[in-house]
Scaffold this motif. Structure first.
Motif, mmCIF file in Angstrom:
data_model
loop_
_atom_site.group_PDB
_atom_site.id
_atom_site.type_symbol
_atom_site.label_atom_id
_atom_site.label_comp_id
_atom_site.label_asym_id
_atom_site.label_seq_id
_atom_site.Cartn_x
_atom_site.Cartn_y
_atom_site.Cartn_z
ATOM 1 N N ALA A 188 0.874 -1.169 0.000
ATOM 2 C CA ALA A 188 0.000 0.000 0.000
ATOM 3 C C ALA A 188 0.909 1.216 0.000
ATOM 4 O O ALA A 188 2.141 1.099 0.143
ATOM 5 C CB ALA A 188 -0.916 0.003 1.222
ATOM 6 N N GLU A 189 0.345 2.374 -0.174
ATOM 7 C CA GLU A 189 1.159 3.591 -0.123
ATOM 8 C C GLU A 189 1.880 3.657 1.222
ATOM 9 O O GLU A 189 1.259 3.536 2.278
ATOM 10 C CB GLU A 189 0.288 4.825 -0.330
ATOM 11 C CG GLU A 189 -0.230 4.963 -1.753
ATOM 12 C CD GLU A 189 -0.928 6.286 -1.981
ATOM 13 O OE1 GLU A 189 -0.219 7.322 -2.043
ATOM 14 O OE2 GLU A 189 -2.167 6.292 -2.085
ATOM 15 N N TYR A 219 4.075 1.465 2.162
ATOM 16 C CA TYR A 219 4.491 0.119 2.539
ATOM 17 C C TYR A 219 4.960 -0.679 1.326
ATOM 18 O O TYR A 219 4.564 -1.827 1.123
ATOM 19 C CB TYR A 219 3.344 -0.608 3.248
ATOM 20 C CG TYR A 219 2.956 0.033 4.554
ATOM 21 C CD1 TYR A 219 3.679 -0.202 5.718
ATOM 22 C CD2 TYR A 219 1.870 0.900 4.612
ATOM 23 C CE1 TYR A 219 3.329 0.409 6.912
ATOM 24 C CE2 TYR A 219 1.510 1.518 5.801
ATOM 25 C CZ TYR A 219 2.243 1.261 6.944
ATOM 26 O OH TYR A 219 1.899 1.869 8.123
ATOM 27 N N GLY A 277 1.979 -5.523 4.286
ATOM 28 C CA GLY A 277 1.903 -4.103 3.957
ATOM 29 C C GLY A 277 0.628 -3.700 3.260
ATOM 30 O O GLY A 277 0.583 -2.657 2.598
ATOM 31 N N GLY A 302 -2.186 -2.627 4.431
ATOM 32 C CA GLY A 302 -2.953 -1.545 5.032
ATOM 33 C C GLY A 302 -4.252 -2.063 5.626
ATOM 34 O O GLY A 302 -4.581 -3.244 5.527
ATOM 35 N N ARG A 303 -5.004 -1.153 6.256
ATOM 36 C CA ARG A 303 -6.217 -1.577 6.969
ATOM 37 C C ARG A 303 -7.455 -0.834 6.482
ATOM 38 O O ARG A 303 -8.395 -0.588 7.235
ATOM 39 C CB ARG A 303 -6.040 -1.362 8.470
ATOM 40 C CG ARG A 303 -4.834 -2.077 9.054
ATOM 41 C CD ARG A 303 -4.821 -2.040 10.548
ATOM 42 N NE ARG A 303 -3.515 -2.398 11.079
ATOM 43 C CZ ARG A 303 -3.237 -2.477 12.379
ATOM 44 N NH1 ARG A 303 -4.188 -2.217 13.273
ATOM 45 N NH2 ARG A 303 -2.030 -2.787 12.783
ATOM 46 N N SER A 304 -7.469 -0.480 5.215
ATOM 47 C CA SER A 304 -8.616 0.218 4.647
ATOM 48 C C SER A 304 -9.790 -0.743 4.466
ATOM 49 O O SER A 304 -9.635 -1.968 4.504
ATOM 50 C CB SER A 304 -8.245 0.822 3.293
ATOM 51 O OG SER A 304 -7.990 -0.209 2.353
ATOM 52 N N ALA A 336 -9.098 -2.919 1.489
ATOM 53 C CA ALA A 336 -8.163 -4.008 1.784
ATOM 54 C C ALA A 336 -8.863 -5.125 2.548
ATOM 55 O O ALA A 336 -8.623 -6.315 2.292
ATOM 56 C CB ALA A 336 -6.983 -3.479 2.582
ATOM 57 N N ASP A 339 -1.002 -7.269 7.929
ATOM 58 C CA ASP A 339 -2.292 -6.591 7.870
ATOM 59 C C ASP A 339 -3.422 -7.535 7.492
ATOM 60 O O ASP A 339 -4.582 -7.309 7.873
ATOM 61 C CB ASP A 339 -2.242 -5.424 6.872
ATOM 62 C CG ASP A 339 -1.525 -4.218 7.437
ATOM 63 O OD1 ASP A 339 -1.560 -4.030 8.667
ATOM 64 O OD2 ASP A 339 -0.922 -3.457 6.658
#
Length: 275
Positions: free
Chosen positions: A34-35, A37, A103, A105-107, A110, A130
């Motif tokens: 992710a951005e 990461y 990496g 992310g936790r959006s 995702a 993640d």
């Protein structure tokens, strides 16, 4: 608890036939990054290459595709739109093994992607970092996986996922409850199976306690799963190779100065000891 050491590892890796091609050594897919990461995706994909995979495909968000496309030579790099996961699901359906989470992310996007990949998995799956965090509160998703499943939490991730203390006894109970092979990372990491088996990795050092080391471990497991090793054997062998490479690295560079990038360079030496 069975000790994973040099004696255990020697001879575990299958010999590579002289007459063979990349198609004989697994087509693996890593959905990572992710951005901010990009390193996690790099380490996971490159570790899979170093551990012997025939073809490694790395799926990353469009925003970081240019960075990884420049940094990596061997893997196939595929950009995706986090709002549309159809292309990744199609690639996952053709893979011999799948890695989700390094990496990532936790959006919400995702989380949605992680859950879809696990529910539709048609091959062995490794969930790391993640990916594990995104499953907290959604144990039902784990139980829906019909393929061999590997979880690789460190202490904090394990507690967030399970609500339990991160000790081997808890990891053993969760492995039996969830149906996953659980690798609880730490000094002398432990591995627990749904059938109640337990293993301890007798290698590793504090110099490996740096961001990126776990991503390398996930890539090693992905590679061995894709090459056809049974899940428990693949996890134990990868954990040994990763820890042994860390010890070889520390012996030359020291625990303070060694980096995950350095550790990657020692994977072939650790693998050669078991070939």
């Amino acid at each position: 608890m069975i000790e994973i050491n040099e004696s255990w590892f020697r001879g575990v890796l299958p010999r590579r036939p002289r007459e063979s091609s990349k198609d004989d050594y697994g087509r693996v897919l890593a959905v990572c990054g992710a951005e901010g990461y990009t390193g996690a995706a790099y380490f996971a994909a490159q570790a899979a290459v170093r551990t012997g995979s025939g073809i490694v495909t790395l799926c990353v968000p469009q925003a970081i595709y240019p960075i990884l496309a420049v940094k990596l030579n061997e893997p196939v790099i595929v950009p995706y739109d986090p709002a549309a996961s159809d292309g990744i699901l199609e690639r996952a359906a053709r893979a011999d093994a799948l890695l989700v989470g390094c990496g990532l992310g936790r959006s919400e996007a995702a989380q949605r992607l992680t859950h879809e990949l696990l529910r539709q998995a048609a091959c062995p799956v490794v969930v790391d970092a993640d990916g594990i965090n995104l499953l907290a509160g959604h144990i039902d998703v784990l139980r829906s996986v019909s393929q061999p499943l590997v979880l690789t939490p460190h202490a904090g991730e394990f507690s967030r996922l399970t609500g339990m203390e991160p000790v081997p006894e808890s990891a053993a109970a969760f492995a039996q409850d969830s149906g996953a092979v659980v690798l609880l990372k730490g000094y002398h990491s432990t591995i627990h199976t749904p059938e109640g088996q337990a293993f301890r990795v007798m290698a590793g050092n504090p110099g490996m306690a740096k961001g990126g080391s776990g991503d390398i471990l996930a890539g090693c497991i992905l590679s061995l799963l894709g090459q056809g090793l049974p899940a428990v054997q693949a996890v134990c062998a990868a954990a040994w190779v990763h820890s042994r490479a860390g010890d070889l690295c520390a012996a030359q560079l020291g625990e303070y100065g060694m980096t995950p990038t350095d550790l990657l360079r020692f994977l072939p030496d650790a693998l050669r000891e078991g070939a």
